[in-house]
Design a protein around this motif. Structure first.
Motif: not given
Length: 514
Positions: A274-279, A346-351, A354-363
């Motif tokens: 899921v995170m890959t597709l969004i990324g 997953i941590a790399a995708q989270t980071e 967070s650069r292209y969206s709201r970090p708080l919302a991503v986390r």
């Protein structure tokens, strides 16, 4: 801010130790009532450790017929026994808890390096390791697996250093860990292969020097196991003990391995997908996703080598070693490296997100997804913990064996063992009664028609357990067809038979046999 960094590091260290204490506590809690699990392999380990504890280690190793397994686990148990006079099974229980504790610490160390800057992923990883059903299960048994996994983790920690910068001291440490792992389980040979690959592939020295280091590592690391193999060959003419013929196809090996890996990582794989597709959707125009994917691969490539080479060696040794299936016991050493790779991704995708969206919302989304994974894992572990506490661990220490009327009957009549005794569970007799016994005929080794009527010695006794489940042994009914057996006493969990020969007087019989 320096103060904030110190606080964050302290918090991570506290989380690592807390998770390690949790994992060790679960091992001890699950084994409090009935003790560590005991399988036929465990009986061999415990018997060997008791013999080693009673005399000199080197002298005893040259005398005992212990070839199907390497010696390091029973040696470790025997050393603690000799130091404190403890029972072998209790030593195994506490040693395995200690091994699991140290394994979680090492996972935390590697987790800090790969995704320690993402607190949500970091904490999730610690919880998943400390409460993982598969790692707990092998740590609850009197097996060498917990020790092997710890040595593998120590090897992986050194491997990471070699992957970044070849250092002679690190190479020496890595060689020692690989050698000790091979002396704990024969599959530890895979670590020697992994070390050679990483030294040759990722070494920073010139090619001749890398080749020299790889050869030295392989030869020195293999030397202790080579000596043990020579000892085995002197005792029974085999290097790794007697093994069953091929009984598993490559398709079956891949199928069973795939099922267990899917059970372990399917929830996490869904999160990663899921995170890959969004990324990709957010970063594809800037090609940032692909650049970071290459960076990620370079950071975890040593872990990929560990997983690929170990699984490949496991398949080969499984096919050659006569395994009928590959389950958690054999796959567990690969669990932590795979988990580190998945969580680091997953941590790399989270980071990245967070650069292209709201970090708080991503986390928050990551927290929600990983909470679901943790809940799934905890549900499985809680179910098994309840069963382990109530019924005991799988094997000869579960509740049914503690209630066994057959064992209770034999304990009150030790004179039975003055006769030749045969059983479908000689290891159960060894564990519960500390008495030797032979095994009943094996259909894989001898045809029933080839058993003569006098295969059973006069005055012999057959002790038959109903819950052993060894279908490769001839049943009592089949054996009675070529022998004159007499049912002496029967219980719900077993029965005792005598060789019905005229030479046995009535007073010498277990009971009246017509």
């Amino acid at each position: 801010m320096p103060g904030k960094d110190v606080t964050f590091r302290f918090w991570r260290v506290g989380a690592i130790f807390s998770s390690a204490l949790l994992g060790a506590s679960l091992v001890l809690i699950a084994t409090t009532r009935f003790g560590a699990g005991v399988s036929p392999d465990s009986v061999r380990y415990l018997t060997a450790s008791q013999k080693l504890a009673s005399g000199g280690i080197v002298a005893q190793l040259s005398e005992i017929s212990f070839t199907a397994w390497p010696p390091l686990y029973p040696v470790a148990i025997s050393l603690v026994q000799r130091a404190g006079g403890f029972e072998a099974l209790q030593v195994a229980r506490f040693l395995n808890a200690l091994f699991f504790f140290a394994t979680i610490l090492l996972f935390g160390y590697l987790a800090q390096a790969h995704f320690g800057d993402e607190p949500i992923v970091f904490i999730a990883g610690l919880i998943l390791v400390a409460t993982n059903h598969s790692l707990l299960k092998v740590s609850l048994m009197a097996w060498s697996d917990a020790q092997f996994i710890l040595l593998t983790m120590l090897f992986v920690v050194a491997l990471r250093r070699v992957n970044r910068n070849t250092d002679r001291r690190v190479l020496v440490f890595m060689t020692i860990m690989a050698a000790l792992a091979a002396l704990t389980r024969y599959s530890g040979i895979a670590l020697l292969a992994i070390g050679v690959v990483v030294i040759l592939w990722h070494g920073h020295a010139i090619w001749p020097k890398r080749l020299r280091r790889a050869v030295t590592f392989g030869c020195v690391g293999m030397m202790p196991l080579g000596l043990w193999m020579g000892r085995n060959h002197t005792i029974d003419g085999t290097f790794f003990g007697s093994r069953s013929p091929f009984s598993m196809t490559i398709f079956k090996a891949l199928h069973t391995s795939g099922i267990h890996l899917a059970i372990w990582f399917l929830p996490l794989a869904v999160v990663a997908a899921v995170m890959t597709l969004i990324g990709i959707g957010l970063a594809s125009r800037r090609h940032e996703h692909w650049r970071r994917a290459k960076l990620f691969a370079s950071q975890v490539n040593y872990l990929l080598v560990v997983v690929i080479v170990y699984l490949a060696m496991l398949l080969v040794t499984g096919l050659l070693g006569g395994l009928t299936y590959i389950d958690d016991k054999y796959l567990a050493p690969a669990f932590i490296p795979v988990l580190l790779i998945v969580l680091a991704y997953i941590a790399a995708q989270t980071e990245l997100l967070s650069r292209y969206s709201r970090p708080l919302a991503v986390r928050r989304v990551v927290l929600l997804l990983l909470s679901g994974v943790i809940a799934f894992s905890l549900a499985i572990t809680s179910f098994h913990m309840f069963s382990w506490i109530q019924n005991g661990i799988h094997g000869y220490t579960d509740a049914s064996w503690h209630r066994s009327r057959t064992i209770g009957y034999l304990r009150k009549r030790p004179k039975i063992f003055k006769n030749p005794v045969y059983s479908n569970g000689p290891d159960a007799i060894r564990f519960w009664l500390s008495e030797p016994s032979g095994v009943t005929p094996d259909r894989r080794e001898v045809d029933l028609s080839e058993l003569e009527e006098n295969w059973l010695p006069e005055e012999a006794v057959i002790i038959w357990f109903e819950n052993i489940g060894r279908d490769y042994l001839y049943s009592v009914e089949e054996l009675n067809g070529v022998s004159n057996l007499c049912l002496a006493v029967e219980f719900d969990d077993g029965a005792i038979y005598e060789a019905a020969t005229e030479s046995i007087s009535d007073q010498d019989r277990i009971s009246s046999c017509e």
